[in-house]
Design a protein around this motif. Structure first.
Motif, PDB file in Angstrom:
ATOM      1  N   LEU A  22       0.610  -0.881  -0.429  1.00  0.00           N
ATOM      2  CA  LEU A  22      -0.250  -0.126  -0.349  1.00  0.00           C
ATOM      3  C   LEU A  22       0.407   1.126  -0.211  1.00  0.00           C
ATOM      4  O   LEU A  22       2.171   1.607   1.006  1.00  0.00           O
ATOM      5  N   PHE A  23       0.878   1.959  -0.801  1.00  0.00           N
ATOM      6  CA  PHE A  23       1.143   3.228  -0.793  1.00  0.00           C
ATOM      7  C   PHE A  23       0.583   4.242  -1.487  1.00  0.00           C
ATOM      8  O   PHE A  23      -0.201   4.132  -2.598  1.00  0.00           O
ATOM      9  N   THR A  24       0.071   5.478  -1.098  1.00  0.00           N
ATOM     10  CA  THR A  24      -0.401   6.858  -2.245  1.00  0.00           C
ATOM     11  C   THR A  24       0.758   7.731  -2.458  1.00  0.00           C
ATOM     12  O   THR A  24       1.797   7.757  -1.400  1.00  0.00           O
ATOM     13  N   GLU A  25       0.217   9.201  -2.578  1.00  0.00           N
ATOM     14  CA  GLU A  25       0.513   9.820  -2.857  1.00  0.00           C
ATOM     15  C   GLU A  25       2.290  11.215  -2.509  1.00  0.00           C
ATOM     16  O   GLU A  25       3.004  10.706  -3.121  1.00  0.00           O
ATOM     17  N   GLU A  26       1.458  11.446  -1.183  1.00  0.00           N
ATOM     18  CA  GLU A  26       2.573  12.076   0.196  1.00  0.00           C
ATOM     19  C   GLU A  26       3.784  10.782  -0.186  1.00  0.00           C
ATOM     20  O   GLU A  26       4.459  11.117   0.274  1.00  0.00           O
ATOM     21  N   ARG A  27       3.584  10.150  -0.104  1.00  0.00           N
ATOM     22  CA  ARG A  27       5.161   8.517   0.098  1.00  0.00           C
ATOM     23  C   ARG A  27       5.128   8.511  -0.814  1.00  0.00           C
ATOM     24  O   ARG A  27       6.636   7.688  -0.721  1.00  0.00           O
ATOM     25  N   PHE A  28       5.072   8.028  -2.370  1.00  0.00           N
ATOM     26  CA  PHE A  28       6.099   8.296  -3.299  1.00  0.00           C
ATOM     27  C   PHE A  28       7.030   8.545  -3.448  1.00  0.00           C
ATOM     28  O   PHE A  28       8.404   8.308  -4.018  1.00  0.00           O
ATOM     29  N   PRO A  29       7.865   9.623  -2.694  1.00  0.00           N
ATOM     30  CA  PRO A  29       9.751  10.570  -2.642  1.00  0.00           C
ATOM     31  C   PRO A  29       9.778   9.282  -1.506  1.00  0.00           C
ATOM     32  O   PRO A  29      11.386   9.262  -1.475  1.00  0.00           O
ATOM     33  N   SER A  36       7.883   8.129 -11.963  1.00  0.00           N
ATOM     34  CA  SER A  36       6.899   9.384 -12.241  1.00  0.00           C
ATOM     35  C   SER A  36       6.409   8.864 -13.072  1.00  0.00           C
ATOM     36  O   SER A  36       5.107   8.758 -13.811  1.00  0.00           O
ATOM     37  N   ASP A  37       7.484   7.710 -14.258  1.00  0.00           N
ATOM     38  CA  ASP A  37       7.068   7.091 -15.302  1.00  0.00           C
ATOM     39  C   ASP A  37       6.685   5.869 -15.573  1.00  0.00           C
ATOM     40  O   ASP A  37       6.046   5.032 -16.362  1.00  0.00           O
ATOM     41  N   SER A  38       6.431   5.486 -14.256  1.00  0.00           N
ATOM     42  CA  SER A  38       5.931   4.013 -13.817  1.00  0.00           C
ATOM     43  C   SER A  38       4.533   3.749 -14.120  1.00  0.00           C
ATOM     44  O   SER A  38       3.601   4.668 -13.313  1.00  0.00           O
ATOM     45  N   PRO A  39       4.007   2.522 -13.963  1.00  0.00           N
ATOM     46  CA  PRO A  39       2.589   2.419 -14.709  1.00  0.00           C
ATOM     47  C   PRO A  39       2.001   3.107 -12.896  1.00  0.00           C
ATOM     48  O   PRO A  39       1.149   2.556 -12.876  1.00  0.00           O
ATOM     49  N   LEU A  40       3.135   2.306 -11.870  1.00  0.00           N
ATOM     50  CA  LEU A  40       2.473   1.646 -10.474  1.00  0.00           C
ATOM     51  C   LEU A  40       2.290   3.757  -9.453  1.00  0.00           C
ATOM     52  O   LEU A  40       2.346   3.217  -8.491  1.00  0.00           O
ATOM     53  N   TYR A  41       2.608   4.826 -10.708  1.00  0.00           N
ATOM     54  CA  TYR A  41       2.683   5.909  -9.918  1.00  0.00           C
ATOM     55  C   TYR A  41       1.273   5.961  -9.850  1.00  0.00           C
ATOM     56  O   TYR A  41       0.653   7.868 -10.546  1.00  0.00           O
ATOM     57  N   ALA A  42       0.263   5.952  -8.870  1.00  0.00           N
ATOM     58  CA  ALA A  42      -0.550   6.201  -9.004  1.00  0.00           C
ATOM     59  C   ALA A  42      -0.908   5.886  -7.010  1.00  0.00           C
ATOM     60  O   ALA A  42      -0.290   4.807  -6.817  1.00  0.00           O
ATOM     61  N   HIS A  44      -2.559   3.874  -4.313  1.00  0.00           N
ATOM     62  CA  HIS A  44      -2.580   2.166  -4.120  1.00  0.00           C
ATOM     63  C   HIS A  44      -3.140   1.859  -2.123  1.00  0.00           C
ATOM     64  O   HIS A  44      -2.483   1.541  -1.714  1.00  0.00           O
ATOM     65  N   SER A  45      -4.356   2.051  -2.251  1.00  0.00           N
ATOM     66  CA  SER A  45      -5.114   2.284  -0.792  1.00  0.00           C
ATOM     67  C   SER A  45      -5.825   1.363  -0.729  1.00  0.00           C
ATOM     68  O   SER A  45      -6.434   0.783  -1.958  1.00  0.00           O
ATOM     69  N   VAL A  46      -6.553   1.004   0.528  1.00  0.00           N
ATOM     70  CA  VAL A  46      -7.431  -0.442   0.853  1.00  0.00           C
ATOM     71  C   VAL A  46      -8.298   0.085  -0.146  1.00  0.00           C
ATOM     72  O   VAL A  46      -9.176  -1.286  -0.816  1.00  0.00           O
ATOM     73  N   PRO A  47      -9.010   1.246  -0.078  1.00  0.00           N
ATOM     74  CA  PRO A  47     -10.346   1.520  -1.299  1.00  0.00           C
ATOM     75  C   PRO A  47      -9.999   0.803  -2.997  1.00  0.00           C
ATOM     76  O   PRO A  47     -10.871  -0.029  -3.289  1.00  0.00           O
ATOM     77  N   GLU A  48      -8.823   1.275  -3.261  1.00  0.00           N
ATOM     78  CA  GLU A  48      -8.503   0.907  -4.031  1.00  0.00           C
ATOM     79  C   GLU A  48      -7.963  -0.912  -4.697  1.00  0.00           C
ATOM     80  O   GLU A  48      -8.711  -1.720  -5.464  1.00  0.00           O
ATOM     81  N   TYR A  49      -7.689  -1.484  -3.477  1.00  0.00           N
ATOM     82  CA  TYR A  49      -7.498  -3.111  -3.516  1.00  0.00           C
ATOM     83  C   TYR A  49      -8.487  -3.453  -3.080  1.00  0.00           C
ATOM     84  O   TYR A  49      -9.107  -4.731  -4.246  1.00  0.00           O
ATOM     85  N   THR A  50      -9.596  -2.927  -2.860  1.00  0.00           N
ATOM     86  CA  THR A  50     -10.910  -3.806  -2.312  1.00  0.00           C
ATOM     87  C   THR A  50     -11.819  -3.941  -4.465  1.00  0.00           C
ATOM     88  O   THR A  50     -12.289  -4.492  -3.913  1.00  0.00           O
ATOM     89  N   GLY A  63      -8.968 -11.102   4.269  1.00  0.00           N
ATOM     90  CA  GLY A  63      -8.056 -10.327   4.621  1.00  0.00           C
ATOM     91  C   GLY A  63      -7.213 -10.273   4.165  1.00  0.00           C
ATOM     92  O   GLY A  63      -6.356 -11.040   3.339  1.00  0.00           O
ATOM     93  N   PHE A  64      -5.401  -9.779   4.381  1.00  0.00           N
ATOM     94  CA  PHE A  64      -5.016  -9.307   4.167  1.00  0.00           C
ATOM     95  C   PHE A  64      -3.741  -9.400   4.624  1.00  0.00           C
ATOM     96  O   PHE A  64      -3.692  -8.108   5.302  1.00  0.00           O
ATOM     97  N   VAL A  65      -1.631  -9.216   4.596  1.00  0.00           N
ATOM     98  CA  VAL A  65      -0.707  -9.334   5.181  1.00  0.00           C
ATOM     99  C   VAL A  65      -0.843  -8.166   4.096  1.00  0.00           C
ATOM    100  O   VAL A  65       0.226  -8.462   3.176  1.00  0.00           O
ATOM    101  N   PHE A  66       0.061  -6.871   4.835  1.00  0.00           N
ATOM    102  CA  PHE A  66       0.682  -6.326   4.390  1.00  0.00           C
ATOM    103  C   PHE A  66       2.718  -6.203   4.602  1.00  0.00           C
ATOM    104  O   PHE A  66       2.870  -6.857   5.763  1.00  0.00           O
ATOM    105  N   VAL A  67       2.877  -6.277   3.229  1.00  0.00           N
ATOM    106  CA  VAL A  67       4.420  -6.380   2.699  1.00  0.00           C
ATOM    107  C   VAL A  67       4.989  -5.242   2.872  1.00  0.00           C
ATOM    108  O   VAL A  67       4.786  -4.584   1.919  1.00  0.00           O
ATOM    109  N   GLU A  68       6.571  -4.594   3.482  1.00  0.00           N
ATOM    110  CA  GLU A  68       6.632  -3.722   2.957  1.00  0.00           C
ATOM    111  C   GLU A  68       7.110  -3.555   1.517  1.00  0.00           C
ATOM    112  O   GLU A  68       7.476  -4.116   1.303  1.00  0.00           O
ATOM    113  N   THR A  69       7.133  -2.196   1.433  1.00  0.00           N
ATOM    114  CA  THR A  69       7.707  -1.331   0.127  1.00  0.00           C
ATOM    115  C   THR A  69       8.404  -1.043  -1.059  1.00  0.00           C
ATOM    116  O   THR A  69       8.713  -0.136  -1.485  1.00  0.00           O
TER     117      THR A  69
END
Length: 399
Positions: A22-29, A36-42, A44-50, A63-69
C-alpha cells in the motif's frame, strides 16, 4: 485443463492474501523504486485494492497481510541517538504507522473493504540484534495498546506485527552470511516473528539459493519461519518443452530440494506476472497434464500461461508439501507487467476471469490447483490451506 465455463466458481476456499503493498501520493518520494513514469505511479490504498477483487471471490476474501514496500532509509552510526535513529528510519517507521492506523479504523463489515490481517515492515536485520531492539522500541510495539475512545476499540500494535522483510534480491554476495544478519534472524526467531525472504534467481542468479542454503545451515534450530517470496522469481522465460533437461531448471530443482528440507521454510505463490515474458509463448508441451493442443496465435491463451508456470508451482508443492505453500497476489506490483501486456489481452479475450491482474492471478491459481488435484498432489483440505488456512497459521491471523 479446466474449461473456461468453470470459472468463476460457484464456491471457493476462504482467501487470505499474504502479500500486498500500500502506498499513496504523499509517500511516493519515500520509495526507492518508484518513478513518475512508472505504471504504478498512482494511489494504491485499501479502497483501490478492494475494487480490484473479483466480485465472485470477494465474499470469500477474509483479509490481507501488508508487506513493506522498500522505503528509503539510511544506516545510522553504531552509537546513534534515538533522534538520529528516528531520522534514519523515518520512512519505514511512518509506513508501519500508516498501515497500523488503517487497521485501527477498519470498518470492513460496514464498508465492504478488505481488512488488514497483519503487517510485515522493513527491519535493519543486517545491523544485528542490538539495533533491532532499538528499532522495535521505535515501532512502539513492545506491549503497546491503543484505545480509540470514539469507537471503543482496543488493538495492540504488537499483535499486528507479524514479522519483517528486508529485500535480498538486489544485494551483493555475502549479505545473508554476515554475523550481524545471521544473529538478526535468530533474534527474529526468538521473538516468534517471521522473516520474508525476497530472492531473484532469474535476474540475480541461482547463487542466491546457494547462499540461502548456507544461511539455513548457520541458523540451525534458531531459524525463524522463513517465507520465500514469489517462488524465488524463477526463469519463466525458459520454454516449457525445454525444462526437463534445462540446466537452470535442474539446478533450481536441486537447490530448492535442499531448502525444503528445513522445516521452517515456507513457499509463497506470488509475483508471477512480473516474471512472465512478454513475447509469444512456445506451444504447450505434450507432457503437460490434460492440456488441449490448440493452435497458438500471436497472443498466449490462459493454457499457454499455465503451461509456463505449472512445472515450477508443481515442483514447489512436491518439495515443500501443500501444508507449507501459501498464496499472495503481490498487488499492486502484479499490475505493472500485466497492464497492456499480451497476458492481459489473452485473458480478456478468453472472457473467463476478471479484467485485472488480481482476478487473473486468482483464476490462474485455481486452474493450476485443479491440475494438481487431478494428479493427486493436493486435495480439498490442502487446497483450502494454500488459499488461506496455511497463511493464517504462518502469520498468526485470526481465521
Amino acid at each position: 485443463m479446466p474449461s473456461s465455463s468453470g470459472y468463476p466458481p460457484s464456491s471457493h476456499p476462504q482467501i487470505l492474501d499474504t502479500h500486498i503493498h500500500l502506498f499513496t501520493e504523499e509517500r511516493f518520494p519515500h520509495l526507492n523504486w518508484l518513478t513518475s513514469d512508472s505504471p504504478l505511479y498512482a494511489n494504491h490504498s485499501v479502497p483501490e485494492y478492494t475494487k480490484c477483487i473479483s466480485p465472485a471471490l470477494k465474499p470469500y476474501h477474509r483479509g490481507f497481510v501488508f508487506v513493506e514496500t522498500d522505503c528509503r532509509y539510511t544506516d545510522p552510526p553504531e552509537q546513534a541517538s534515538t533522534t538520529e535513529l528516528s531520522k534514519a528510519w523515518a520512512h519505514v517507521l511512518e509506513e508501519y504507522s500508516y498501515v497500523y492506523h488503517i487497521s485501527q479504523f477498519d470498518e470492513a463489515p460496514l464498508t465492504g473493504q478488505i481488512p488488514v490481517g497483519g503487517i510485515v515492515p522493513w527491519a535493519p536485520v543486517h545491523l544485528g540484534p542490538a539495533m533491532l531492539d532499538r528499532y522495535l522500541e521505535l515501532l512502539n510495539v513492545i506491549g503497546g495498546v491503543t484505545l480509540e475512545a470514539h469507537t471503543g476499540k482496543v488493538k495492540q500494535r504488537k499483535s499486528m506485527l507479524k514479522g519483517f522483510r528486508q529485500l535480498l534480491q538486489n544485494k551483493p554476495r555475502g549479505t545473508m552470511l554476515t554475523d550481524e544478519f545471521v544473529e538478526g534472524l535468530k533474534w527474529i526467531g526468538k521473538k516468534g516473528l517471521i522473516f520474508e525472504v525476497g530472492l531473484d534467481t532469474r535476474s540475480t542468479g541461482l547463487w542466491q539459493l546457494e547462499e540461502f542454503i548456507a544461511l539455513l545451515e548457520r541458523l540451525g534450530d534458531e531459524a525463524p519461519t522463513l517465507v520465500i517470496n514469489h517462488l524465488c522469481k524463477p526463469d519463466f522465460h525458459i520454454p516449457p518443452s525445454e525444462l526437463p533437461s534445462h540446466p537452470t531448471f535442474l539446478t533450481f530443482s536441486t537447490l530448492l530440494q535442499q531448502i525444503s528440507t528445513y522445516p521452517t521454510t515456507i513457499m509463497k505463490l506470488s509475483g508471477i506476472f512480473s516474471e512472465l515474458p512478454l513475447l509469444p509463448f512456445n506451444p504447450i508441451p505434450p507432457q503437460f497434464p490434460t492440456a488441449p493442443h490448440l493452435p497458438l496465435t500471436l497472443e498466449p491463451t490462459p493454457e499457454d500461461i499455465i503451461a509456463r508456470i505449472y512445472p515450477w508451482v508443481s515442483l514447489a508443492v512436491d518439495l515443500f508439501t501443500p501444508e507449507r505453500v501459501i498464496w499472495g497476489s503481490d498487488w499492486p506490483m502484479c499490475n505493472a507487467h500485466y497492464q497492456g501486456s499480451n497476458v492481459k489481452k489473452s485473458i480478456l479475450s478468453a472472457s473467463v476471469m476478471n479484467a485485472d491482474a488480481w482476478g487473473t492471478w486468482a483464476g490462474l491459481t485455481d486452474w493450476v490447483l485443479n491440475e494438481l488435484e487431478k494428479e493427486g498432489k493436493i486435495n480439498g483440505v490442502s487446497r483450502e490451506g494454500i488459499w488461506g488456512g496455511n497463511g493464517s497459521r504462518v502469520y498468526g491471523v485470526d481465521w
